[in-house]
Motif scaffolding. Sequence first.
Motif, mmCIF file in Angstrom:
data_model
loop_
_atom_site.group_PDB
_atom_site.id
_atom_site.type_symbol
_atom_site.label_atom_id
_atom_site.label_comp_id
_atom_site.label_asym_id
_atom_site.label_seq_id
_atom_site.Cartn_x
_atom_site.Cartn_y
_atom_site.Cartn_z
ATOM 1 N N ALA A 64 3.753 5.599 -5.732
ATOM 2 C CA ALA A 64 3.637 5.592 -7.192
ATOM 3 C C ALA A 64 2.527 6.535 -7.642
ATOM 4 N N GLN A 65 1.429 6.564 -6.905
ATOM 5 C CA GLN A 65 0.326 7.472 -7.244
ATOM 6 C C GLN A 65 0.772 8.921 -7.104
ATOM 7 N N ALA A 66 1.493 9.213 -6.028
ATOM 8 C CA ALA A 66 1.996 10.576 -5.825
ATOM 9 C C ALA A 66 2.961 10.948 -6.942
ATOM 10 N N SER A 67 3.813 10.015 -7.338
ATOM 11 C CA SER A 67 4.766 10.270 -8.425
ATOM 12 C C SER A 67 4.027 10.522 -9.731
ATOM 13 N N ALA A 68 2.979 9.753 -9.991
ATOM 14 C CA ALA A 68 2.192 9.950 -11.207
ATOM 15 C C ALA A 68 1.488 11.303 -11.181
ATOM 16 N N GLU A 69 1.004 11.704 -10.035
ATOM 17 C CA GLU A 69 0.337 13.005 -9.924
ATOM 18 C C GLU A 69 1.336 14.136 -10.158
ATOM 19 N N THR A 80 2.047 14.330 -13.853
ATOM 20 C CA THR A 80 0.922 14.953 -14.545
ATOM 21 C C THR A 80 0.947 16.466 -14.367
ATOM 22 N N LEU A 105 2.258 1.715 -3.504
ATOM 23 C CA LEU A 105 1.220 2.197 -4.414
ATOM 24 C C LEU A 105 0.925 3.676 -4.185
ATOM 25 N N ALA A 106 0.909 4.096 -2.929
ATOM 26 C CA ALA A 106 0.678 5.507 -2.625
ATOM 27 C C ALA A 106 1.820 6.364 -3.173
ATOM 28 N N ARG A 126 0.832 -1.214 0.000
ATOM 29 C CA ARG A 126 0.000 0.000 0.000
ATOM 30 C C ARG A 126 0.862 1.259 0.000
#
Length: 114
Positions: free
Chosen positions: A82-87, A90, A79-80, A76
């Motif tokens: 990776a999500q922050a990195s993707a944001e 973007t 994943l958090a 988890r």
Amino acid sequence: MLPELLTVLAAAEAGGGPDLGKLIGQLLQYGVVGLIVVLLIVGVLVPKWAMNNLIVDKDGWRAAYETERDAHQATRQQLAAAQASAEVATEQGQAMVRLLEEFGHRPQTAPGSA
């Protein structure tokens, strides 16, 4: 006791159900030994080796659960991140598009996209 017990068991096999009250009564007539045998049969008393096996098994399952829980927590967190990195990526892309538009460049779209 043994002939009476065999008679009761034979009657149970002949088609009628076992008379548990009679069986327990026959065992209890022997006092404390009969009571201990009844408690062992019913499952109230458990031998020490069986209890130790259950405790070891319980501890093994608990350790496996905690290991799995820690692994899921690490997943988890990854994943958090990776999500922050993707944001962040973007946001950087959108900022770059705005900056290029301010300089007068129009963003190009890939062929086949709207």
